[in-house]
Motif scaffolding. Structure first.
Motif: not given
Length: 143
Positions: A15-32
């Motif tokens: 994750l990069f500067r400024g990214e929200e952790i939970m939203a990012s993890l849920l996006k990975v879960a959906e995409e993968a």
């Protein structure tokens, strides 16, 4: 955000500067197309909202934090509830003064980097609402 499946059971997430952790993890879960995974991570955040659940009132007390925080521990799971991806994550944060904050992570914004390992587990676990407790829990009943 970047992520990469490095073997049959592990996905690395950056994750990069400024990214929200939970939203990012849920996006990975959906995409993968993750059915069930455990989370381990570290990094740094400049904003976080932590929750502490009171089973008596069935409410979370939230604490908003702003500043410089080292992610000492980021643990939890990704699974599903009503067919949608769900994350249950706890976080421990440290300050330069040696103070530690911890609890259920409602949100967290990366300030430098976030490095997270998702360990994919076989099968699927769903969550259901436990009305007595007032929270969503794993449904492990035998079918």
């Amino acid at each position: 955000m970047q992520y990469k499946k490095i073997d049959a059971n592990h996905i690395l997430v950056r994750l990069f500067r400024g990214e929200e952790i939970m939203a990012s993890l849920l996006k990975v879960a959906e995409e993968a197309e993750i059915s069930f995974a455990m989370i381990q991570g570290l990094g740094a955040v400049d904003e976080a909202v932590l929750g502490l659940y009171d089973v008596t009132t069935k409410e979370y007390t939230e604490t908003a934090l702003h500043g410089v925080f080292e992610v000492i521990s980021l643990t939890g799971s990704l699974d599903k509830m009503d067919g949608k991806h769900y994350g249950h994550v706890h976080i421990a944060l440290g300050t330069t003064a040696g103070k530690t904050y911890g609890g259920h992570m409602v949100s967290g914004r990366i300030s430098i980097t976030g490095e997270i390992v998702l360990t994919l587990l076989g099968g699927e676990v769903n969550r259901i609402r436990d009305e007595e407790l007032g929270i969503n829990v794993w449904d492990l009943r035998k079918e």
